[in-house]
Design a protein around this motif. Structure first.
Motif, PDB file in Angstrom:
ATOM      1  N   GLU A   1       0.829  -1.206   0.000  1.00  0.00           N
ATOM      2  CA  GLU A   1       0.000   0.000   0.000  1.00  0.00           C
ATOM      3  C   GLU A   1       0.864   1.258   0.000  1.00  0.00           C
ATOM      4  O   GLU A   1       0.592   2.227  -0.716  1.00  0.00           O
ATOM      5  N   THR A   2       1.935   1.220   0.806  1.00  0.00           N
ATOM      6  CA  THR A   2       2.835   2.368   0.882  1.00  0.00           C
ATOM      7  C   THR A   2       3.571   2.587  -0.431  1.00  0.00           C
ATOM      8  O   THR A   2       3.685   3.717  -0.928  1.00  0.00           O
ATOM      9  N   MET A   3       4.083   1.499  -1.024  1.00  0.00           N
ATOM     10  CA  MET A   3       4.799   1.607  -2.296  1.00  0.00           C
ATOM     11  C   MET A   3       3.888   2.108  -3.407  1.00  0.00           C
ATOM     12  O   MET A   3       4.275   2.964  -4.213  1.00  0.00           O
ATOM     13  N   ALA A   4       2.671   1.574  -3.464  1.00  0.00           N
ATOM     14  CA  ALA A   4       1.738   1.972  -4.513  1.00  0.00           C
ATOM     15  C   ALA A   4       1.408   3.457  -4.421  1.00  0.00           C
ATOM     16  O   ALA A   4       1.371   4.173  -5.434  1.00  0.00           O
ATOM     17  N   GLU A   5       1.187   3.929  -3.185  1.00  0.00           N
ATOM     18  CA  GLU A   5       0.859   5.338  -2.996  1.00  0.00           C
ATOM     19  C   GLU A   5       2.043   6.237  -3.343  1.00  0.00           C
ATOM     20  O   GLU A   5       1.883   7.282  -3.990  1.00  0.00           O
ATOM     21  N   ALA A   6       3.249   5.811  -2.939  1.00  0.00           N
ATOM     22  CA  ALA A   6       4.442   6.626  -3.178  1.00  0.00           C
ATOM     23  C   ALA A   6       4.804   6.717  -4.653  1.00  0.00           C
ATOM     24  O   ALA A   6       5.325   7.734  -5.122  1.00  0.00           O
ATOM     25  N   ASN A   7       4.499   5.667  -5.406  1.00  0.00           N
ATOM     26  CA  ASN A   7       4.906   5.601  -6.811  1.00  0.00           C
ATOM     27  C   ASN A   7       3.765   5.815  -7.800  1.00  0.00           C
ATOM     28  O   ASN A   7       3.990   5.816  -9.008  1.00  0.00           O
ATOM     29  N   GLY A   8       2.550   5.957  -7.294  1.00  0.00           N
ATOM     30  CA  GLY A   8       1.407   6.137  -8.185  1.00  0.00           C
ATOM     31  C   GLY A   8       1.037   4.880  -8.939  1.00  0.00           C
ATOM     32  O   GLY A   8       0.561   4.943 -10.085  1.00  0.00           O
ATOM     33  N   TRP A   9       1.228   3.706  -8.305  1.00  0.00           N
ATOM     34  CA  TRP A   9       0.923   2.445  -8.962  1.00  0.00           C
ATOM     35  C   TRP A   9      -0.529   2.047  -8.752  1.00  0.00           C
ATOM     36  O   TRP A   9      -1.109   2.267  -7.694  1.00  0.00           O
ATOM     37  N   GLU A  10      -1.085   1.422  -9.774  1.00  0.00           N
ATOM     38  CA  GLU A  10      -2.323   0.664  -9.623  1.00  0.00           C
ATOM     39  C   GLU A  10      -1.937  -0.809  -9.683  1.00  0.00           C
ATOM     40  O   GLU A  10      -1.219  -1.218 -10.598  1.00  0.00           O
TER      41      GLU A  10
ATOM     42  N   VAL B   1       1.767  -4.558 -11.396  1.00  0.00           N
ATOM     43  CA  VAL B   1       1.400  -3.149 -11.556  1.00  0.00           C
ATOM     44  C   VAL B   1       0.715  -3.008 -12.906  1.00  0.00           C
ATOM     45  O   VAL B   1       1.242  -3.446 -13.930  1.00  0.00           O
ATOM     46  N   THR B   2      -0.475  -2.419 -12.924  1.00  0.00           N
ATOM     47  CA  THR B   2      -1.299  -2.447 -14.127  1.00  0.00           C
ATOM     48  C   THR B   2      -1.282  -1.165 -14.956  1.00  0.00           C
ATOM     49  O   THR B   2      -1.615  -1.205 -16.135  1.00  0.00           O
ATOM     50  N   ASN B   3      -0.926  -0.017 -14.370  1.00  0.00           N
ATOM     51  CA  ASN B   3      -0.985   1.248 -15.118  1.00  0.00           C
ATOM     52  C   ASN B   3       0.340   1.541 -15.821  1.00  0.00           C
ATOM     53  O   ASN B   3       1.074   2.468 -15.481  1.00  0.00           O
ATOM     54  N   VAL B   4       0.645   0.722 -16.828  1.00  0.00           N
ATOM     55  CA  VAL B   4       1.931   0.801 -17.527  1.00  0.00           C
ATOM     56  C   VAL B   4       2.116   2.148 -18.217  1.00  0.00           C
ATOM     57  O   VAL B   4       3.224   2.696 -18.268  1.00  0.00           O
ATOM     58  N   ASP B   5       1.043   2.742 -18.762  1.00  0.00           N
ATOM     59  CA  ASP B   5       1.170   4.035 -19.439  1.00  0.00           C
ATOM     60  C   ASP B   5       1.697   5.112 -18.498  1.00  0.00           C
ATOM     61  O   ASP B   5       2.511   5.954 -18.885  1.00  0.00           O
ATOM     62  N   ASP B   6       1.219   5.086 -17.253  1.00  0.00           N
ATOM     63  CA  ASP B   6       1.692   6.075 -16.283  1.00  0.00           C
ATOM     64  C   ASP B   6       3.177   5.883 -15.985  1.00  0.00           C
ATOM     65  O   ASP B   6       3.920   6.862 -15.827  1.00  0.00           O
TER      66      ASP B   6
ATOM     67  N   ASP C   1       5.110   7.254 -18.843  1.00  0.00           N
ATOM     68  CA  ASP C   1       5.126   8.718 -18.759  1.00  0.00           C
ATOM     69  C   ASP C   1       6.175   9.195 -17.754  1.00  0.00           C
ATOM     70  O   ASP C   1       6.895  10.174 -18.001  1.00  0.00           O
ATOM     71  N   GLN C   2       6.249   8.511 -16.602  1.00  0.00           N
ATOM     72  CA  GLN C   2       7.246   8.880 -15.592  1.00  0.00           C
ATOM     73  C   GLN C   2       8.660   8.718 -16.146  1.00  0.00           C
ATOM     74  O   GLN C   2       9.554   9.534 -15.879  1.00  0.00           O
ATOM     75  N   LEU C   3       8.853   7.663 -16.940  1.00  0.00           N
ATOM     76  CA  LEU C   3      10.159   7.414 -17.544  1.00  0.00           C
ATOM     77  C   LEU C   3      10.510   8.517 -18.540  1.00  0.00           C
ATOM     78  O   LEU C   3      11.647   8.986 -18.600  1.00  0.00           O
ATOM     79  N   MET C   4       9.513   8.956 -19.305  1.00  0.00           N
ATOM     80  CA  MET C   4       9.740  10.040 -20.256  1.00  0.00           C
ATOM     81  C   MET C   4      10.101  11.333 -19.547  1.00  0.00           C
ATOM     82  O   MET C   4      10.944  12.109 -20.020  1.00  0.00           O
ATOM     83  N   GLU C   5       9.468  11.582 -18.417  1.00  0.00           N
ATOM     84  CA  GLU C   5       9.764  12.794 -17.658  1.00  0.00           C
ATOM     85  C   GLU C   5      11.223  12.812 -17.181  1.00  0.00           C
ATOM     86  O   GLU C   5      11.865  13.855 -17.130  1.00  0.00           O
ATOM     87  N   LYS C   6      11.747  11.639 -16.825  1.00  0.00           N
ATOM     88  CA  LYS C   6      13.144  11.550 -16.408  1.00  0.00           C
ATOM     89  C   LYS C   6      14.084  11.771 -17.586  1.00  0.00           C
ATOM     90  O   LYS C   6      15.129  12.411 -17.454  1.00  0.00           O
ATOM     91  N   GLY C   7      13.713  11.212 -18.749  1.00  0.00           N
ATOM     92  CA  GLY C   7      14.479  11.410 -19.972  1.00  0.00           C
ATOM     93  C   GLY C   7      15.902  10.908 -19.889  1.00  0.00           C
ATOM     94  O   GLY C   7      16.270  10.157 -18.987  1.00  0.00           O
TER      95      GLY C   7
ATOM     96  N   ILE D   1      16.916  -2.746 -11.590  1.00  0.00           N
ATOM     97  CA  ILE D   1      15.948  -1.740 -11.175  1.00  0.00           C
ATOM     98  C   ILE D   1      15.507  -2.007  -9.746  1.00  0.00           C
ATOM     99  O   ILE D   1      15.075  -3.115  -9.407  1.00  0.00           O
ATOM    100  N   GLN D   2      15.597  -0.990  -8.903  1.00  0.00           N
ATOM    101  CA  GLN D   2      15.295  -1.151  -7.487  1.00  0.00           C
ATOM    102  C   GLN D   2      13.852  -1.582  -7.235  1.00  0.00           C
ATOM    103  O   GLN D   2      13.574  -2.407  -6.369  1.00  0.00           O
ATOM    104  N   GLU D   3      12.928  -1.014  -7.992  1.00  0.00           N
ATOM    105  CA  GLU D   3      11.523  -1.361  -7.775  1.00  0.00           C
ATOM    106  C   GLU D   3      11.269  -2.850  -7.974  1.00  0.00           C
ATOM    107  O   GLU D   3      10.424  -3.440  -7.282  1.00  0.00           O
ATOM    108  N   ALA D   4      11.979  -3.442  -8.920  1.00  0.00           N
ATOM    109  CA  ALA D   4      11.825  -4.876  -9.141  1.00  0.00           C
ATOM    110  C   ALA D   4      12.245  -5.668  -7.911  1.00  0.00           C
ATOM    111  O   ALA D   4      11.565  -6.612  -7.504  1.00  0.00           O
ATOM    112  N   LEU D   5      13.361  -5.279  -7.290  1.00  0.00           N
ATOM    113  CA  LEU D   5      13.828  -5.984  -6.097  1.00  0.00           C
ATOM    114  C   LEU D   5      12.863  -5.793  -4.928  1.00  0.00           C
ATOM    115  O   LEU D   5      12.614  -6.727  -4.152  1.00  0.00           O
TER     116      LEU D   5
END
Length: 336
Positions: free
Chosen positions: A101-110, A129-134, A137-143, A208-212
């Motif tokens: 719940e904490t990770m999902a809220e912090a990262n905007g995951w569904e 995690v189901t909202n792949v488009d989001d 988008d986050q990845l694009m913002e980092k560039g 990738i840290q999120e994967a771990l």
């Protein structure tokens, strides 16, 4: 709604991306759109694998097929980071639910929880995690480096190759309580989790840290149903393109890692580096066209100290389709 109103609405929606001049607005928005399309295409191109039978499944819709992602300088063995800590008296499963719940809220995951059967008598609770488009988008913002350095979120789902390799792990006597195991590109960690149920000393690794974090979460969600001999895996950030020469294991697990040509030669080097002499590499691949010549070359690596000792196909049902997965067993015969 008239044309002028529609144009106004579109302009408002594009405000975060507006440059200073109308001429550059069109150029920048088109560039962003093309970049997003390329990311989406690159992400979902990994879904184009060989399917034996289909049932209500489209090859182009990106649905139904599900990953262990691979990408993957050695950093540290770790558990969940401090912000995700929970009360020690809680059960492991309750702690896992709160962490999610904490990770999902912090990262905007569904997210959604799924039950993944492995073999006839084993299943694991995993979270996708189901909202792949989001996330794209986050990845694009980092560039920059984030876009170029293979950080696409392949780790968000379970892939058929991970299912097939997990079934092999479950039945293979070479993986036992005396075995040291590393999974590269572990993603959600299904393969290494399966090895852990057999008492193996397992290191889950990814780039990738999120994967771990999600792989460790998977242990927490399943810990109470694990056999008493099971061992909790440790996690390490590992880039298998430049592995630590001091890291070596009895068994290396690699599930669906050859999805881009630039990975092929580094993978062979990683296999040679991360496995002890007489150790094994278990590689599962979904028979993508892009990797066909590379997988054929796996039988010609004797001079590089790797011998193909087994190759066989396994069919797995996942996402309303049956997938044909090829598993390769390589033995390291000498240290070069």
């Amino acid at each position: 709604m008239g044309p002028q109103t529609s144009a106004a609405v579109v302009t408002i929606l594009l405000l975060p991306y507006l440059p200073t001049s109308p001429a550059s607005l069109q150029s920048r928005s088109l560039t962003r759109m093309k970049s997003h399309q390329l990311l989406v295409r690159r992400f979902f191109s990994r879904h184009k694998t060989k399917i034996s039978r289909q049932s209500g499944f489209s090859m182009t819709d990106g649905q139904g097929m599900h990953s262990s992602a691979a990408r993957g300088p050695v950093a540290r063995t770790r558990r969940m980071p401090g912000p995700y800590a929970t009360a020690e008296e809680d059960s492991m499963m309750v702690q896992g639910a709160r962490i999610l719940e904490t990770m999902a809220e912090a990262n905007g995951w569904e997210t959604k929880e799924i039950s993944v059967p492995v073999g006839n008598s084993t299943s694991f609770r995993l979270v996708e995690v189901t909202n792949v488009d989001d996330l794209l988008d986050q990845l694009m913002e980092k560039g920059g480096q984030a876009l170029e350095d293979d950080r696409l979120p392949y780790w968000i789902e379970v892939w058929p190759s991970a299912l097939a390799l997990s079934e092999e792990i479950l039945k293979n006597p070479l993986i036992n309580s005396e075995t040291s195991v590393m999974e590269i590109g572990c993603g959600l960690g299904l393969c290494s989790l399966t090895a852990a149920t057999k008492g193996a000393r397992v290191v889950q690794s990814d780039y990738i840290q999120e994967a771990l974090d999600m792989a460790d979460l998977a242990w927490m969600l399943n810990a109470e149903s694990m056999p008493p001999t099971a061992r909790r895996p440790s996690q390490q950030i590992v880039d298998w393109r430049c592995p630590d020469p001091d890291l070596q294991f009895d068994v290396l697990l690699a599930s669906d890692v050859a999805y881009e040509e630039r990975a092929f030669e580094p993978l062979i080097k990683a296999f040679r580096s991360l496995v002890k002499v007489n150790g094994k590499v278990f590689l599962s691949e979904p028979n993508r066209l892009v990797a066909s010549s590379w997988t054929k070359s796996l039988g010609e690596l004797e001079k590089k100290g790797l011998v193909l000792t087994r190759k066989f196909n396994r069919e797995v049902f996942h996402g309303n389709a049956t997938h044909s997965i090829t598993i390769y067993e390589l033995t390291k015969t000498l240290e070069l």
